[in-house]
Design a protein around this motif. Structure first.
Motif, PDB file in Angstrom:
ATOM      1  N   THR A   1      -8.910   7.680   1.875  1.00  0.00           N
ATOM      2  CA  THR A   1      -9.197   6.340   2.376  1.00  0.00           C
ATOM      3  C   THR A   1     -10.342   6.431   3.378  1.00  0.00           C
ATOM      4  O   THR A   1     -10.664   7.513   3.877  1.00  0.00           O
ATOM      5  CB  THR A   1      -7.972   5.705   3.062  1.00  0.00           C
ATOM      6  OG1 THR A   1      -7.660   6.445   4.261  1.00  0.00           O
ATOM      7  CG2 THR A   1      -6.755   5.704   2.155  1.00  0.00           C
TER       8      THR A   1
ATOM      9  N   ALA B   1       1.339   3.877   5.253  1.00  0.00           N
ATOM     10  CA  ALA B   1       0.233   2.938   5.398  1.00  0.00           C
ATOM     11  C   ALA B   1      -0.555   3.185   6.679  1.00  0.00           C
ATOM     12  O   ALA B   1      -1.788   3.084   6.692  1.00  0.00           O
ATOM     13  CB  ALA B   1       0.752   1.507   5.366  1.00  0.00           C
TER      14      ALA B   1
ATOM     15  N   MET C   1      -8.042   4.970  -2.160  1.00  0.00           N
ATOM     16  CA  MET C   1      -7.619   3.604  -1.824  1.00  0.00           C
ATOM     17  C   MET C   1      -8.664   2.949  -0.934  1.00  0.00           C
ATOM     18  O   MET C   1      -9.002   3.465   0.130  1.00  0.00           O
ATOM     19  CB  MET C   1      -6.254   3.591  -1.130  1.00  0.00           C
ATOM     20  CG  MET C   1      -5.756   2.187  -0.810  1.00  0.00           C
ATOM     21  SD  MET C   1      -3.980   2.098  -0.431  1.00  0.00           S
ATOM     22  CE  MET C   1      -3.895   3.048   1.093  1.00  0.00           C
TER      23      MET C   1
ATOM     24  N   HIS D   1      -4.517  -0.328   6.539  1.00  0.00           N
ATOM     25  CA  HIS D   1      -3.683  -0.477   5.352  1.00  0.00           C
ATOM     26  C   HIS D   1      -2.235  -0.826   5.672  1.00  0.00           C
ATOM     27  O   HIS D   1      -1.418  -0.913   4.754  1.00  0.00           O
ATOM     28  CB  HIS D   1      -3.736   0.791   4.509  1.00  0.00           C
ATOM     29  CG  HIS D   1      -5.096   1.088   3.959  1.00  0.00           C
ATOM     30  ND1 HIS D   1      -5.673   0.335   2.954  1.00  0.00           N
ATOM     31  CD2 HIS D   1      -6.012   2.039   4.284  1.00  0.00           C
ATOM     32  CE1 HIS D   1      -6.870   0.809   2.672  1.00  0.00           C
ATOM     33  NE2 HIS D   1      -7.109   1.849   3.457  1.00  0.00           N
TER      34      HIS D   1
ATOM     35  N   ASP E   1      -6.972  -2.272  -2.217  1.00  0.00           N
ATOM     36  CA  ASP E   1      -6.158  -2.959  -1.219  1.00  0.00           C
ATOM     37  C   ASP E   1      -6.774  -4.347  -1.012  1.00  0.00           C
ATOM     38  O   ASP E   1      -7.775  -4.495  -0.321  1.00  0.00           O
ATOM     39  CB  ASP E   1      -6.130  -2.158   0.079  1.00  0.00           C
ATOM     40  CG  ASP E   1      -5.312  -2.847   1.175  1.00  0.00           C
ATOM     41  OD1 ASP E   1      -4.901  -4.012   0.983  1.00  0.00           O
ATOM     42  OD2 ASP E   1      -5.106  -2.221   2.233  1.00  0.00           O
TER      43      ASP E   1
ATOM     44  N   THR F   1       0.836  -1.208   0.000  1.00  0.00           N
ATOM     45  CA  THR F   1       0.000   0.000   0.000  1.00  0.00           C
ATOM     46  C   THR F   1       0.867   1.254   0.000  1.00  0.00           C
ATOM     47  O   THR F   1       0.531   2.258  -0.641  1.00  0.00           O
ATOM     48  CB  THR F   1      -0.962   0.025   1.200  1.00  0.00           C
ATOM     49  OG1 THR F   1      -0.210  -0.057   2.426  1.00  0.00           O
ATOM     50  CG2 THR F   1      -1.932  -1.146   1.138  1.00  0.00           C
ATOM     51  N   GLU F   2       1.994   1.204   0.710  1.00  0.00           N
ATOM     52  CA  GLU F   2       2.920   2.338   0.745  1.00  0.00           C
ATOM     53  C   GLU F   2       3.393   2.681  -0.671  1.00  0.00           C
ATOM     54  O   GLU F   2       3.386   3.842  -1.092  1.00  0.00           O
ATOM     55  CB  GLU F   2       4.114   1.994   1.638  1.00  0.00           C
ATOM     56  CG  GLU F   2       5.071   3.130   1.883  1.00  0.00           C
ATOM     57  CD  GLU F   2       4.764   3.905   3.151  1.00  0.00           C
ATOM     58  OE1 GLU F   2       5.259   5.036   3.259  1.00  0.00           O
ATOM     59  OE2 GLU F   2       4.049   3.384   4.023  1.00  0.00           O
TER      60      GLU F   2
ATOM     61  N   VAL G   1       2.353  -5.011  -5.699  1.00  0.00           N
ATOM     62  CA  VAL G   1       1.388  -4.140  -6.362  1.00  0.00           C
ATOM     63  C   VAL G   1       1.283  -4.588  -7.813  1.00  0.00           C
ATOM     64  O   VAL G   1       2.306  -4.704  -8.507  1.00  0.00           O
ATOM     65  CB  VAL G   1       1.829  -2.662  -6.314  1.00  0.00           C
ATOM     66  CG1 VAL G   1       0.743  -1.769  -6.912  1.00  0.00           C
ATOM     67  CG2 VAL G   1       2.159  -2.228  -4.887  1.00  0.00           C
TER      68      VAL G   1
ATOM     69  N   GLU H   1     -10.106  -0.917   0.715  1.00  0.00           N
ATOM     70  CA  GLU H   1     -10.121  -2.367   0.856  1.00  0.00           C
ATOM     71  C   GLU H   1     -11.368  -2.839   0.105  1.00  0.00           C
ATOM     72  O   GLU H   1     -12.480  -2.419   0.437  1.00  0.00           O
ATOM     73  CB  GLU H   1     -10.218  -2.770   2.319  1.00  0.00           C
ATOM     74  CG  GLU H   1      -8.976  -2.463   3.141  1.00  0.00           C
ATOM     75  CD  GLU H   1      -9.185  -2.800   4.607  1.00  0.00           C
ATOM     76  OE1 GLU H   1      -8.813  -3.912   5.026  1.00  0.00           O
ATOM     77  OE2 GLU H   1      -9.758  -1.956   5.325  1.00  0.00           O
TER      78      GLU H   1
ATOM     79  N   SER I   1     -10.832   1.317   8.077  1.00  0.00           N
ATOM     80  CA  SER I   1      -9.840   0.684   7.209  1.00  0.00           C
ATOM     81  C   SER I   1      -8.559   0.421   7.983  1.00  0.00           C
ATOM     82  O   SER I   1      -8.268   1.082   8.983  1.00  0.00           O
ATOM     83  CB  SER I   1      -9.529   1.579   6.011  1.00  0.00           C
ATOM     84  OG  SER I   1      -8.853   2.763   6.414  1.00  0.00           O
TER      85      SER I   1
ATOM     86  N   ILE J   1      -7.030   2.585  -6.169  1.00  0.00           N
ATOM     87  CA  ILE J   1      -6.197   1.524  -5.593  1.00  0.00           C
ATOM     88  C   ILE J   1      -7.096   0.556  -4.827  1.00  0.00           C
ATOM     89  O   ILE J   1      -7.830   0.965  -3.924  1.00  0.00           O
ATOM     90  CB  ILE J   1      -5.140   2.095  -4.625  1.00  0.00           C
ATOM     91  CG1 ILE J   1      -4.269   3.143  -5.311  1.00  0.00           C
ATOM     92  CG2 ILE J   1      -4.279   0.972  -4.055  1.00  0.00           C
ATOM     93  CD1 ILE J   1      -3.333   3.879  -4.363  1.00  0.00           C
TER      94      ILE J   1
ATOM     95  N   CYS K   1      -3.154  -4.002  -4.539  1.00  0.00           N
ATOM     96  CA  CYS K   1      -2.180  -4.409  -3.530  1.00  0.00           C
ATOM     97  C   CYS K   1      -2.511  -5.817  -3.058  1.00  0.00           C
ATOM     98  O   CYS K   1      -3.671  -6.123  -2.783  1.00  0.00           O
ATOM     99  CB  CYS K   1      -2.210  -3.457  -2.334  1.00  0.00           C
ATOM    100  SG  CYS K   1      -1.926  -1.731  -2.765  1.00  0.00           S
TER     101      CYS K   1
END
Length: 453
Positions: free
Chosen positions: A141, A153, A217, A147, A252, A123-124, A293, A219, A145, A250, A278
């Motif tokens: 985000t 993160a 981002m 991350h 996750d 994730t970073e 990634v 999940e 969550s 993104i 991710c």
């Protein structure tokens, strides 16, 4: 095969050495007494005192393929005998094959893989890629969550574990994602929750300035913070909003990917293609540390003639990549995705729904694949949680008692806040699942004693 590590009679015990020398994560060191695991097989593990547990946690929701799968162990042994390590600057057959297989499984044109050592580094680096690709700095985000625990993160994380690291990396903006049972939008239907959650995201981007936002981002299915399955249309709506503003999406999938939701990648359930995915955990079930990634063609092209300013000594470690190659092969050969869907449909979901009917402490059951949550409440009518948000000490006692009851029954649970998550290995048989649900059912009697409604 190498022998198990042993100690002489004069050496301290495992427990003594652990207490004296091992610094454990997320823990007050003087308040813990870690159990010693000595063996594991399939969906069970055994402690030094002889206690044996059916694992409904998959350790940290990562042992998707089960413990000690012989084909995966053999692949690691074979690679260890051939080539143990090589710099990321070189090409290597295990790394290349792992990347090829993962890219083939990914949706759309996500065709390149940057390997990391785990999910937080994934994730970073995904956030870094999005910022460099767009030339923008903000990342959105959700509050519910997690991350990862590296600097970026943990800043992106929405839940209380980020608090101790603040102030932290700038540019992170949190917003509310969909969660109908405890709707932040006063919704009463899934359709309302989806519509209002998407409008909330639009409004957040409006006031932050769409031209300043590099990425959203999410999940795909929120993991530790509730197993929150997105309502129909939500992910497609987020994709549309991101496209409108030139924002990178993104996904996750560190927890939700590789079989956990009955798919290679959870986004496949909703037919949505993010720009970056991710992964970690289930890619090789944690047998060797690995994450990464998966990158779209457009973002990969950004770094065709411009160096990507990031890297890791162990990126694409041959031992880890060989285990990923073997794991993907096992998933295909043994039909594990089909197995997850079948057991969910015939055993897991109906079993949990029947449990909810019997126990007044069960407020809601939700999930997908082998990723379910049982939300425990004091009062079904008011939906008051069994324990307060982020409870600790005496306030957390009802959940502590519930978890202890699970273990007394031979079941190792995954609990967080006022929930227990049902996240066993994806190889757990229908019979083992039934047995685990019976153990969980018995433990819920303890939670029922704390209900007031």
């Amino acid at each position: 095969m190498l022998p198990r590590v042993t100690t002489t009679s004069a050496a301290p015990s495992v427990t003594e050495s652990d207490r004296k020398h091992v610094f454990h994560s997320w823990s007050a060191q003087g308040q813990i007494s870690p159990a010693e695991v000595v063996s594991a097989q399939g969906s069970h593990f055994e402690l030094a005192d002889g206690s044996r547990y059916l694992d409904f946690s998959s350790q940290l929701v990562n042992v998707n393929i089960g413990y000690q799968h012989p084909k995966l162990v053999a692949a690691i042994q074979e690679q260890a005998g051939r080539l143990l390590t090589v710099s990321p600057a070189f090409a290597n057959d295990a790394r290349s094959e792992a990347a090829r297989l993962i890219a083939e499984l990914a949706p759309g044109d996500l065709d390149s893989v940057f390997f990391t050592n785990g999910g937080a580094e994934a994730t970073e680096n995904a956030m870094r890629m999005a910022r460099l690709h767009t030339g923008r700095h903000k990342v959105l985000t959700t509050y519910r969550s997690y991350h990862g625990a590296t600097a970026g993160a943990i800043a992106a994380t929405g839940e209380p574990r980020r608090w101790a690291s603040e102030p932290s990396v700038p540019g992170i903006v949190h917003f509310w994602g969909p969660y109908l049972y405890r709707s932040a939008f006063h919704a009463t239907t899934e359709e309302e929750e989806c519509e209002r959650a998407l409008q909330h995201l639009r409004d957040t981007i409006m006031v932050e300035g769409g031209s300043t936002v590099a990425a959203v981002m999410l999940e795909t299915v929120v993991g530790t913070n509730g197993v929150l399955v997105p309502p129909a249309g939500y992910l497609a709506g987020v994709r549309e909003i991101c496209d409108e503003h030139g924002i990178v999406l993104i996904a996750d999938e560190v927890m939700a990917g590789f079989g956990r939701c009955g798919e290679w990648f959870a986004v496949d359930r909703w037919g949505v293609t993010p720009d970056l995915i991710c992964f970690a955990k289930g890619v090789n079930s944690g047998y060797v540390p690995l994450g990464g990634v998966v990158i779209s063609a457009e973002i990969a092209a950004t770094f065709a003639d411009r160096a990507y300013p990031g890297g890791l000594t162990y990126s694409g470690h041959p031992l880890a990549c060989a285990s990923a190659v073997a794991s993907i092969g096992i998933f295909k050969e043994e039909g594990i995705l089909e197995h997850v869907r079948g057991v969910e449909e015939t055993v897991l979901r109906p079993g949990l729904e029947a449990m909810a009917d019997r126990h007044p402490s069960v407020g809601e059951v939700r999930g997908v694949g082998f990723m379910y949550a049982v939300e425990l409440v004091r009062d079904r009518r008011t939906r008051e949680p069994l324990v307060p948000f982020n409870a600790s000490g005496p306030a957390a006692k009802p959940m502590v008692e519930f978890a202890a009851a699970c273990k007394d029954n031979g079941l190792w649970p995954f609990v967080h806040f006022n929930r227990t998550h049902v996240v066993p290995p994806c190889t757990t048989t229908a019979a083992e699942m039934r047995q685990g649900l019976e153990m969980l059912d018995a433990a819920l009697d303890v939670a029922d004693r704390h209900t007031t409604g």
